[in-house]
Design a protein around this motif. Structure first.
Motif, PDB file in Angstrom:
ATOM      1  N   THR A 187       0.833  -1.212   0.013  1.00 54.34           N
ATOM      2  CA  THR A 187       0.044  -0.001   0.054  1.00 54.34           C
ATOM      3  C   THR A 187       0.606   1.419   0.097  1.00 54.34           C
ATOM      4  O   THR A 187       0.230   2.274  -0.185  1.00 54.34           O
ATOM      5  N   SER A 188       2.137   1.209   0.327  1.00 50.18           N
ATOM      6  CA  SER A 188       3.079   2.313   0.450  1.00 50.18           C
ATOM      7  C   SER A 188       2.514   3.236   1.629  1.00 50.18           C
ATOM      8  O   SER A 188       3.032   4.446   1.756  1.00 50.18           O
ATOM      9  N   LEU A 189       1.885   2.569   2.508  1.00 57.81           N
ATOM     10  CA  LEU A 189       1.462   3.243   3.661  1.00 57.81           C
ATOM     11  C   LEU A 189       2.544   3.005   4.994  1.00 57.81           C
ATOM     12  O   LEU A 189       3.238   1.866   4.830  1.00 57.81           O
ATOM     13  N   PRO A 190       2.597   3.740   5.875  1.00 57.67           N
ATOM     14  CA  PRO A 190       3.430   3.212   7.084  1.00 57.67           C
ATOM     15  C   PRO A 190       2.911   1.903   7.685  1.00 57.67           C
ATOM     16  O   PRO A 190       1.857   1.594   7.682  1.00 57.67           O
ATOM     17  N   ASN A 191       4.020   1.095   8.035  1.00 58.18           N
ATOM     18  CA  ASN A 191       3.688  -0.205   8.448  1.00 58.18           C
ATOM     19  C   ASN A 191       3.581  -0.327   9.913  1.00 58.18           C
ATOM     20  O   ASN A 191       3.727   0.706  10.494  1.00 58.18           O
ATOM     21  N   ARG A 192       3.569  -1.533  10.228  1.00 59.62           N
ATOM     22  CA  ARG A 192       3.437  -1.709  11.845  1.00 59.62           C
ATOM     23  C   ARG A 192       4.692  -1.159  12.583  1.00 59.62           C
ATOM     24  O   ARG A 192       4.421  -0.583  13.801  1.00 59.62           O
ATOM     25  N   ARG A 193       5.947  -1.143  12.065  1.00 55.71           N
ATOM     26  CA  ARG A 193       6.903  -0.647  12.820  1.00 55.71           C
ATOM     27  C   ARG A 193       7.074   0.882  12.881  1.00 55.71           C
ATOM     28  O   ARG A 193       7.196   1.319  13.995  1.00 55.71           O
ATOM     29  N   ALA A 194       6.659   1.578  11.767  1.00 50.89           N
ATOM     30  CA  ALA A 194       6.323   2.982  11.668  1.00 50.89           C
ATOM     31  C   ALA A 194       5.323   3.342  12.633  1.00 50.89           C
ATOM     32  O   ALA A 194       5.241   4.347  13.364  1.00 50.89           O
ATOM     33  N   LEU A 195       4.218   2.587  12.718  1.00 50.47           N
ATOM     34  CA  LEU A 195       3.059   2.857  13.893  1.00 50.47           C
ATOM     35  C   LEU A 195       3.488   2.855  15.223  1.00 50.47           C
ATOM     36  O   LEU A 195       3.234   3.755  15.873  1.00 50.47           O
ATOM     37  N   MET A 196       4.388   1.886  15.626  1.00 52.21           N
ATOM     38  CA  MET A 196       4.864   1.694  16.783  1.00 52.21           C
ATOM     39  C   MET A 196       5.547   3.079  17.108  1.00 52.21           C
ATOM     40  O   MET A 196       5.697   3.425  18.480  1.00 52.21           O
TER      41      MET A 196
END
Length: 240
Positions: A187-196
């Motif tokens: 999706t080119s969206l922030p992933n789980r790591r970016a979220l955390m």
């Protein structure tokens, strides 16, 4: 060799050693080399150029001027009008009579160049980056050591350019890796790591400011059925 001439010879080579070992940028390498080139050739202007073949122009990047002849930095001239192109095309790297040999060069006329010597600066792949030059408004002979020094300096400059390009590519690659580590490839969206990482930052900020943090969660009901019926590639396209 007497003591006086030995000290004069030692000074340029000491400057070369300092420039090569201490330079972190192209400019830090080139400026001492231009000073040494002036001492070796006796010419009042020494300079490094870059060539933009697509635009058809030559730029003076760094210059050293000590007398009346002035080759200004940031000077841009048509490549076809330069002494450098004539020297490359004709295989003539030195002349002490520019007005007779290349009198049609408007740039040379405007600058008042009478004696000129240059060597190409090439990158590792052999492509032409620019030229390393010395010029004088007087008629001067070219010492034997000067030609060898020009070739050596051009190689040093080419090596510095390759080092800087390698560093730039490594920095770009590291930036791309760092960015890809925080982005979902589908999706080119922030992933789980970016979220955390972002949640940790925002929670700390809210605690310091005594503010509340609201988190919204969105779920897609029935998404698994798309993968099961149409395949994961179709599911990825739908998700994106």
């Amino acid at each position: 060799m007497n003591t006086a001439s030995a000290s004069v010879t030692a000074l340029p080579f000491a400057r070369i050693a300092d420039a090569v070992t201490g330079a972190r940028t192209l400019e830090e390498l080139v400026r001492p080399l231009l000073e040494v080139l002036e001492a070796l050739t006796g010419m009042e202007s020494t300079y490094l150029t870059s060539i933009d073949a697509d635009a058809g122009v030559q730029h003076v990047l760094f210059a050293r001027n000590t007398q009346t002849l002035l080759v200004p930095e940031q000077l841009t001239v048509p490549w076809s009008d330069t002494l450098c192109q004539r020297a490359l095309d004709e295989g003539c790297t030195y002349t002490d009579d520019v007005p007779s040999r290349w009198g049609d060069s408007i740039a040379a006329q405007a600058l008042g160049i009478h004696t000129y010597v240059s060597t190409p600066v090439r990158l590792e792949d052999g492509s032409l980056y620019g030229t390393l030059c010395a010029a004088s408004a007087r008629q001067l002979p070219l010492p034997d050591d000067a030609q060898r020094a020009l070739h050596m300096f051009s190689r040093l400059i080419g090596q510095q350019l390759e080092r800087e390009r390698l560093v730039d590519r490594l920095q770009e690659a590291n930036a791309a890796l760092a960015a890809s580590a925080l982005v979902d490839p589908v999706t080119s969206l922030p992933n789980r790591r970016a979220l955390m990482i972002e949640l940790t930052r925002r929670i700390a900020h809210c605690q310091r400011q005594h503010e509340a943090l609201v988190v919204a969660f969105i779920d897609l009901d029935g998404f698994k059925a798309i993968n099961d019926r149409h395949g994961h590639e179709a599911g990825d396209r739908f998700l994106a």
